[in-house]
Design a protein around this motif. Structure first.
Motif, PDB file in Angstrom:
ATOM      1  N   UNK A  42       0.829  -1.204   0.000  1.00 53.84           N
ATOM      2  CA  UNK A  42       0.000   0.000   0.000  1.00 53.84           C
ATOM      3  C   UNK A  42       0.858   1.248   0.000  1.00 53.84           C
ATOM      4  N   UNK A  43       0.238   2.343  -0.410  1.00 55.10           N
ATOM      5  CA  UNK A  43       0.908   3.630  -0.426  1.00 55.10           C
ATOM      6  C   UNK A  43       0.181   4.561  -1.366  1.00 55.10           C
ATOM      7  N   UNK A  44       0.462   5.867  -1.245  1.00 50.92           N
ATOM      8  CA  UNK A  44      -0.172   6.838  -2.125  1.00 50.92           C
ATOM      9  C   UNK A  44       0.302   6.654  -3.566  1.00 50.92           C
ATOM     10  N   UNK A  45      -0.422   7.259  -4.491  1.00 45.56           N
ATOM     11  CA  UNK A  45       0.001   7.237  -5.895  1.00 45.56           C
ATOM     12  C   UNK A  45       1.390   7.857  -6.011  1.00 45.56           C
ATOM     13  N   UNK A  46       2.262   7.210  -6.785  1.00 44.36           N
ATOM     14  CA  UNK A  46       3.620   7.715  -6.963  1.00 44.36           C
ATOM     15  C   UNK A  46       4.612   7.209  -5.940  1.00 44.36           C
ATOM     16  N   UNK A  47       4.181   6.307  -5.047  1.00 49.17           N
ATOM     17  CA  UNK A  47       5.101   5.813  -4.016  1.00 49.17           C
ATOM     18  C   UNK A  47       6.047   4.731  -4.540  1.00 49.17           C
ATOM     19  N   UNK A 257       2.025   5.206   8.125  1.00 49.05           N
ATOM     20  CA  UNK A 257       1.025   4.136   8.216  1.00 49.05           C
ATOM     21  C   UNK A 257      -0.167   4.596   9.048  1.00 49.05           C
ATOM     22  N   UNK A 258       0.123   5.260  10.150  1.00 56.42           N
ATOM     23  CA  UNK A 258      -0.946   5.752  11.019  1.00 56.42           C
ATOM     24  C   UNK A 258      -1.819   6.759  10.280  1.00 56.42           C
ATOM     25  N   UNK A 259      -1.188   7.619   9.478  1.00 56.93           N
ATOM     26  CA  UNK A 259      -1.949   8.591   8.696  1.00 56.93           C
ATOM     27  C   UNK A 259      -2.849   7.928   7.678  1.00 56.93           C
ATOM     28  N   UNK A 260      -2.348   6.876   7.015  1.00 57.10           N
ATOM     29  CA  UNK A 260      -3.176   6.155   6.051  1.00 57.10           C
ATOM     30  C   UNK A 260      -4.367   5.493   6.734  1.00 57.10           C
ATOM     31  N   UNK A 261      -4.127   4.913   7.899  1.00 55.46           N
ATOM     32  CA  UNK A 261      -5.204   4.224   8.620  1.00 55.46           C
ATOM     33  C   UNK A 261      -6.279   5.197   9.105  1.00 55.46           C
ATOM     34  N   UNK A 262      -5.905   6.447   9.340  1.00 56.85           N
ATOM     35  CA  UNK A 262      -6.877   7.441   9.801  1.00 56.85           C
ATOM     36  C   UNK A 262      -7.424   8.286   8.652  1.00 56.85           C
ATOM     37  N   UNK A 263      -7.223   7.766   7.430  1.00 55.15           N
ATOM     38  CA  UNK A 263      -7.750   8.469   6.258  1.00 55.15           C
ATOM     39  C   UNK A 263      -9.038   7.843   5.746  1.00 55.15           C
ATOM     40  N   UNK A 264      -9.487   6.763   6.374  1.00 53.17           N
ATOM     41  CA  UNK A 264     -10.758   6.157   5.994  1.00 53.17           C
ATOM     42  C   UNK A 264     -11.523   5.779   7.260  1.00 53.17           C
ATOM     43  N   UNK A 265     -12.856   5.805   7.206  1.00 53.73           N
ATOM     44  CA  UNK A 265     -13.653   5.505   8.406  1.00 53.73           C
ATOM     45  C   UNK A 265     -13.653   4.021   8.726  1.00 53.73           C
ATOM     46  N   UNK A 266     -13.680   3.693  10.004  1.00 52.52           N
ATOM     47  CA  UNK A 266     -13.767   2.299  10.435  1.00 52.52           C
ATOM     48  C   UNK A 266     -15.181   1.795  10.204  1.00 52.52           C
ATOM     49  N   UNK A 270     -15.955   1.831  17.646  1.00 53.22           N
ATOM     50  CA  UNK A 270     -16.286   3.235  17.930  1.00 53.22           C
ATOM     51  C   UNK A 270     -15.862   4.163  16.799  1.00 53.22           C
ATOM     52  N   UNK A 271     -16.531   5.295  16.725  1.00 55.85           N
ATOM     53  CA  UNK A 271     -16.154   6.297  15.735  1.00 55.85           C
ATOM     54  C   UNK A 271     -14.773   6.859  16.058  1.00 55.85           C
ATOM     55  N   UNK A 272     -14.060   7.212  14.995  1.00 53.07           N
ATOM     56  CA  UNK A 272     -12.754   7.836  15.214  1.00 53.07           C
ATOM     57  C   UNK A 272     -12.602   8.996  14.243  1.00 53.07           C
ATOM     58  N   UNK A 273     -11.814   9.961  14.651  1.00 50.40           N
ATOM     59  CA  UNK A 273     -11.635  11.162  13.838  1.00 50.40           C
ATOM     60  C   UNK A 273     -10.776  10.842  12.613  1.00 50.40           C
ATOM     61  N   UNK A 274     -11.210  11.348  11.465  1.00 51.85           N
ATOM     62  CA  UNK A 274     -10.421  11.208  10.240  1.00 51.85           C
ATOM     63  C   UNK A 274      -9.466  12.392  10.150  1.00 51.85           C
ATOM     64  N   UNK A 275      -8.179  12.111  10.207  1.00 57.55           N
ATOM     65  CA  UNK A 275      -7.187  13.191  10.234  1.00 57.55           C
ATOM     66  C   UNK A 275      -6.471  13.362   8.903  1.00 57.55           C
ATOM     67  N   UNK A 276      -6.289  12.258   8.157  1.00 55.53           N
ATOM     68  CA  UNK A 276      -5.572  12.353   6.895  1.00 55.53           C
ATOM     69  C   UNK A 276      -4.101  12.664   7.100  1.00 55.53           C
ATOM     70  N   UNK A 277      -3.437  13.006   5.990  1.00 56.39           N
ATOM     71  CA  UNK A 277      -2.009  13.318   6.018  1.00 56.39           C
ATOM     72  C   UNK A 277      -1.805  14.689   5.375  1.00 56.39           C
TER      73      UNK A 277
END
Length: 340
Positions: A42-47, A257-266, A270-277
């Motif tokens: 996994x990784x962003x486009x261009x990684x 990795x943490x940023x990627x995991x917090x870029x989509x909703x679970x 419990x609900x968690x905040x989407x922070x993105x990168x």
């Protein structure tokens, strides 16, 4: 671990172009795929995900150049095979028979002027010329049934199939010669969510039934968490973290990795905040010094801008099947974190 190694990548580096103007797209990557395993990348486009896949199979289009590295395939019987030293003729025989690939944009990879049966049987005829036309057609019927398509679709043209059916035809083609490894490069990108899940569940069932290994490449980490045994995260042409899928989801170590995991909703819990990168992926023509992620990293401290961390077993995780390239978890860097 699922099984013994079937594909070993060591020190693979891939450039686009030559000399001082070369773009270093993949940088000294080590990666191991085990027998019977689904390994997510996994990784962003261009990684560098697709470049890594095409580089290891020597499918790079010009001006792609393999600068260094070794790719070793380990069959069940016989000596290990170094893909980097195979002649063109041996490499042609090797691909599809031992390692096949479902290309990015696979729905558009079928020839629009040929029926499905022609495209399936051509793959078999190219590698097994002694087989009869009847045997090849019987195998084509078997392959369609394997991926859940009725045999009457053999005489269909690609435009007469839905997107999901075309995708499954491509998977059937990749399995035609019963390879030990299947590389899938963004195979569900153009499909809706329902069809994505349907195809991936079918892929997992086929893996369990036939026993091949899968390198699954995608930018959608949520898919990998659900369907992979192990996940490797790429950033700026390097593997920055590798861990069993469940461990990565529960306790990712690298801030990227943490940023990627917090870029989509679970989907559960419990609900968690989407922070993105914040920021953008690095320009491969002008990589930052030190850790490539440090300009975007909320936890960066002094060593991050100066030296690139090596991938190693994280401190405090002795004996675990995971690695991370981050000074926060290095056993060799006792520096204090910078506050901002």
């Amino acid at each position: 671990m699922t099984g013994e190694p079937v594909l070993d990548i060591r020190g693979l580096s891939v450039d686009y172009g030559l000399g001082e103007d070369a773009v270093h797209a993949v940088r000294d990557v080590d990666l191991t795929l085990h027998r019977g395993e689904v390994l997510g990348l996994a990784g962003e486009s261009g990684s560098g995900k697709s470049t890594l896949a095409y580089g290891m199979l020597r499918l790079l289009p010009p001006p792609g150049v393999i600068r260094s590295g070794q790719v070793t395939y380990r069959p069940r019987d016989g000596e290990p095979i170094d893909l980097m030293s195979l002649s063109r003729s041996r490499l042609r025989r090797f691909r599809w028979a031992e390692v096949s690939i479902v290309f990015q944009g696979a729905m558009n990879s079928l020839n629009p002027v040929h029926m499905v049966v022609t495209q399936l049987t051509d793959v078999i005829a190219a590698h097994e010329p002694r087989t009869t036309a009847a045997a090849r057609k019987a195998r084509a019927v078997e392959l369609l049934n394997l991926v859940g398509i009725n045999a009457d679709r053999l005489t269909s043209y690609p435009h007469q199939l839905s997107g999901g059916m075309r995708q499954r035809v491509m998977i059937a083609m990749a399995l035609a010669l019963e390879p030990r490894v299947v590389v899938m490069d963004e195979p569900t990108t153009a499909l809706d969510v329902v069809m994505q899940r349907q195809i991936l569940r079918q892929l997992v069932e086929l893996r369990e039934r036939i026993g091949f290994s899968v390198l699954f490449i995608t930018h959608d980490l949520s898919l990998l968490v659900e369907f992979s045994d192990r996940i490797a995260i790429m950033y700026g042409g390097r593997i920055v973290e590798s861990a069993p899928a469940a461990e990565l989801y529960r306790s990712s170590l690298h801030p990227y990795s943490d940023g990627l995991l917090h870029s989509f909703p679970a989907l559960r819990g419990p609900r968690r905040e989407l922070t993105g990168i914040p920021g953008s992926p690095p320009d491969l023509r002008a990589m930052p010094t030190g850790c490539a992620f440090h300009p975007r990293c909320p936890k960066a401290f002094d060593p991050c801008a100066e030296r690139s961390p090596v991938s190693e077993e994280p401190a405090g995780h002795g004996g675990s099947d995971r690695s991370v390239a981050c000074w926060l978890h290095s056993a060799h860097e006792p520096a204090e974190r910078v506050t901002t």
